[in-house]
Design a protein around this motif. Structure first.
Motif, PDB file in Angstrom:
ATOM      1  N   PHE A 281       0.985  -1.275  -0.117  1.00 47.41           N
ATOM      2  CA  PHE A 281      -0.047  -0.157  -0.011  1.00 47.41           C
ATOM      3  C   PHE A 281       0.827   1.336  -0.029  1.00 47.41           C
ATOM      4  O   PHE A 281       0.509   2.397   0.217  1.00 47.41           O
ATOM      5  N   LEU A 282       1.921   1.189  -0.285  1.00 42.83           N
ATOM      6  CA  LEU A 282       3.015   2.313  -0.113  1.00 42.83           C
ATOM      7  C   LEU A 282       2.688   3.398  -1.024  1.00 42.83           C
ATOM      8  O   LEU A 282       2.784   4.671  -0.765  1.00 42.83           O
ATOM      9  N   GLU A 283       2.384   2.929  -2.383  1.00 42.80           N
ATOM     10  CA  GLU A 283       2.086   4.066  -3.514  1.00 42.80           C
ATOM     11  C   GLU A 283       1.002   5.182  -3.020  1.00 42.80           C
ATOM     12  O   GLU A 283       1.195   6.252  -3.171  1.00 42.80           O
ATOM     13  N   PHE A 284      -0.089   4.384  -2.330  1.00 41.75           N
ATOM     14  CA  PHE A 284      -1.144   5.210  -1.989  1.00 41.75           C
ATOM     15  C   PHE A 284      -0.742   6.289  -0.720  1.00 41.75           C
ATOM     16  O   PHE A 284      -0.960   7.102  -0.539  1.00 41.75           O
ATOM     17  N   ALA A 285       0.086   5.386   0.034  1.00 42.67           N
ATOM     18  CA  ALA A 285       0.598   5.858   1.443  1.00 42.67           C
ATOM     19  C   ALA A 285       1.335   7.289   1.176  1.00 42.67           C
ATOM     20  O   ALA A 285       1.229   8.313   1.781  1.00 42.67           O
ATOM     21  N   THR A 286       2.035   7.223   0.134  1.00 43.28           N
ATOM     22  CA  THR A 286       2.880   8.464  -0.409  1.00 43.28           C
ATOM     23  C   THR A 286       2.009   9.601  -0.758  1.00 43.28           C
ATOM     24  O   THR A 286       2.388  10.754  -0.517  1.00 43.28           O
ATOM     25  N   GLU A 287       1.087   9.286  -1.380  1.00 46.80           N
ATOM     26  CA  GLU A 287       0.032   9.975  -1.860  1.00 46.80           C
ATOM     27  C   GLU A 287      -0.918  10.691  -0.760  1.00 46.80           C
ATOM     28  O   GLU A 287      -0.791  12.044  -0.689  1.00 46.80           O
ATOM     29  N   ILE A 288      -1.010  10.018   0.141  1.00 50.69           N
ATOM     30  CA  ILE A 288      -1.727  10.552   1.508  1.00 50.69           C
ATOM     31  C   ILE A 288      -0.694  11.423   2.322  1.00 50.69           C
ATOM     32  O   ILE A 288      -1.129  12.388   3.076  1.00 50.69           O
ATOM     33  N   ARG A 289       0.539  10.938   2.442  1.00 50.81           N
ATOM     34  CA  ARG A 289       1.471  11.783   3.117  1.00 50.81           C
ATOM     35  C   ARG A 289       1.495  13.240   2.744  1.00 50.81           C
ATOM     36  O   ARG A 289       1.832  14.167   3.570  1.00 50.81           O
ATOM     37  N   LYS A 290       1.209  13.334   1.375  1.00 55.96           N
ATOM     38  CA  LYS A 290       1.272  15.049   0.958  1.00 55.96           C
ATOM     39  C   LYS A 290       0.114  15.796   1.619  1.00 55.96           C
ATOM     40  O   LYS A 290       0.005  17.019   1.625  1.00 55.96           O
ATOM     41  N   ILE A 291      -1.020  15.015   2.085  1.00 59.81           N
ATOM     42  CA  ILE A 291      -2.185  15.993   2.491  1.00 59.81           C
ATOM     43  C   ILE A 291      -2.470  15.642   4.076  1.00 59.81           C
ATOM     44  O   ILE A 291      -3.117  16.389   4.810  1.00 59.81           O
ATOM     45  N   ALA A 292      -1.926  14.514   4.657  1.00 62.16           N
ATOM     46  CA  ALA A 292      -2.111  14.181   5.931  1.00 62.16           C
ATOM     47  C   ALA A 292      -1.316  15.015   7.012  1.00 62.16           C
ATOM     48  O   ALA A 292      -0.078  15.386   6.893  1.00 62.16           O
ATOM     49  N   LYS A 293      -1.955  15.542   8.147  1.00 62.58           N
ATOM     50  CA  LYS A 293      -1.332  16.294   9.196  1.00 62.58           C
ATOM     51  C   LYS A 293      -0.679  15.633  10.249  1.00 62.58           C
ATOM     52  O   LYS A 293      -0.025  15.873  11.030  1.00 62.58           O
TER      53      LYS A 293
END
Length: 412
Positions: A281-293
């Motif tokens: 699930f890393l690819e998605f996690a790196t996308e989430i990392r951009k918006i997650a606080k």
């Protein structure tokens, strides 16, 4: 950034490295659904193995709603002394220890003799195995209110017992995940329809938990990156839910995926040859990392040190490891000592994906039982044998559970 660097959470507490023992369901409660001596032995192995964060397997907020008959329940203070002992064991080498708190919704087998609750009366579709799960009762407002309060109550008790946090399970097709998915949530009231409505119960639970625990007590959420079902909870939905959680005091979001109907969390799509397949699930996690606080944790098949290092170098703060730590609990110490070990189980490539998923879980639970007995694990165990042993154990535990619940009903 290294997997052995510390991480400071939004609540100000620290985790001494970036490696987490992700949740695995153990089915090792005692006859009263409380932590057992076997669980103590198992978690002592992980505590001494060097992970910075330990997340328990499912701890149920309601004894009538179980993911498995041998599950641990924390709904009152009757066995709080045993939970305190469990917390002390998990924290004895400095790790943070969080309880994963959960409600199964419709994902509870019918042979356990309890009514199942869900957002809508939509049964599981598991092909030939569908008859093992009853069509659930559509939850009333009173039922929804009760579940929200139960999550908060379990969190209070967890802090009283000495755990350092809770992880609210909103993934893998369990109740909160059922609310998030438009396939299982077909309501037309304020708990269904739009994503805002479908996410409402999760948001209300996070708020309720945060309101009753101390600031230093961690509140985390486990969320699917997707359900991997056409028309289900999507990656875009998951991003929007994380944005909703940004406005709350959430200390970490763990990303996984799948459900009983589409068991991506079991790793059928991985063969371990590439980073993308191992860190599923890393690819998605790196996308989430951009918006997650809040910090992000990714879990899904990671077993090699260089993959774990690439995860944190990508900006994802925590690496969740499950199966590899079931095989080798000392994995963090081994990696730190320069030993490039990569524990793995025999691949299961059966045509029946639902049965293969159950067999995979059985082989993991076989390793957990070995650790709980202070014995060496056996990753080469036959999946068929592991499945048969697990099914035999579950039959016994189911009878035990039903007997306990009947006695409680008679006493009431």
């Amino acid at each position: 950034m290294s997997i052995f660097d510390t991480l400071t959470l939004p609540n100000g507490t620290t985790i001494h490295n970036r490696l987490a023992k992700a949740a695995m369901e153990e089915n090792m409660a005692d006859a009263e659904q409380a932590p057992s001596a076997a669980l103590f032995q198992l978690y002592r192995a992980w505590a001494q193995g060097g992970v910075g964060l330990i997340i328990s397997g499912n701890v149920m907020v309601d004894s009538r709603a179980m993911t498995g008959p041998g599950g641990v329940v924390l709904e009152d203070n009757e066995h709080l002394a045993l939970f305190k002992q469990w917390a002390e064991i998990g924290r004895e080498k400095g790790a943070q220890f969080w309880l994963q708190i959960n409600h199964p919704g419709r994902q509870m087998q019918s042979n356990m003799g309890q009514d199942t609750w869900a957002p809508s009366a939509v049964a599981l579709d598991l092909g030939k195995m569908s008859d093992k799960f009853a069509t659930p009762i559509e939850m009333t407002q009173a039922m929804i209110d009760e579940v929200i309060q139960r999550f908060a109550n379990t969190a209070i008790l967890a802090e009283q017992a000495g755990f350092t946090g809770v992880e609210i399970h909103a993934a893998h097709g369990y109740l909160l995940s059922q609310f998030l998915s438009p396939l299982s949530n077909q309501r037309i009231d304020l708990w269904g329809g739009s994503l805002e409505n479908r996410a409402r119960i999760l948001i209300e639970i996070v708020k309720a938990v945060r309101a009753v625990v101390s600031k230093k007590f961690a509140v985390a959420v486990k969320l699917n990156s997707a359900d991997f079902q056409r028309g289900g909870f999507s990656a875009d939905d998951a991003k929007q839910v994380v944005e909703m959680l940004n406005d709350l005091a959430v200390d970490l979001v763990e990303l996984s995926g799948g459900s009983y109907e589409a068991p991506a969390m079991q790793g059928q799509a991985r063969d371990g040859r590439t980073l993308a397949r191992e860190a599923y699930f890393l690819e998605f996690a790196t996308e989430i990392r951009k918006i997650a606080k809040m910090p992000i944790m990714v879990t899904g098949g990671i077993r090699r040190q260089h993959v774990a290092e690439q995860v944190v170098q990508s900006g994802v703060e925590m690496v969740g490891i499950a199966t590899a730590l079931a095989i080798e609990p000392n994995l963090p110490h081994a990696w730190k000592a320069g030993k490039p070990i990569a524990p793995e189980l025999k691949p299961i490539q059966w045509d029946n994906k639902a049965l293969a998923s159950v067999a995979n879980m059985s082989t993991v639970k076989y390793q957990l039982r070995k650790l709980s007995q202070g014995k060496l694990t056996n990753p080469k165990i036959s999946p068929v044998l592991a499945l048969l042993l697990q099914q035999f154990a579950m039959v016994k535990r189911t009878k035990q559970y039903r007997k306990r619940m009947q006695k409680r009903a008679q006493a009431a």
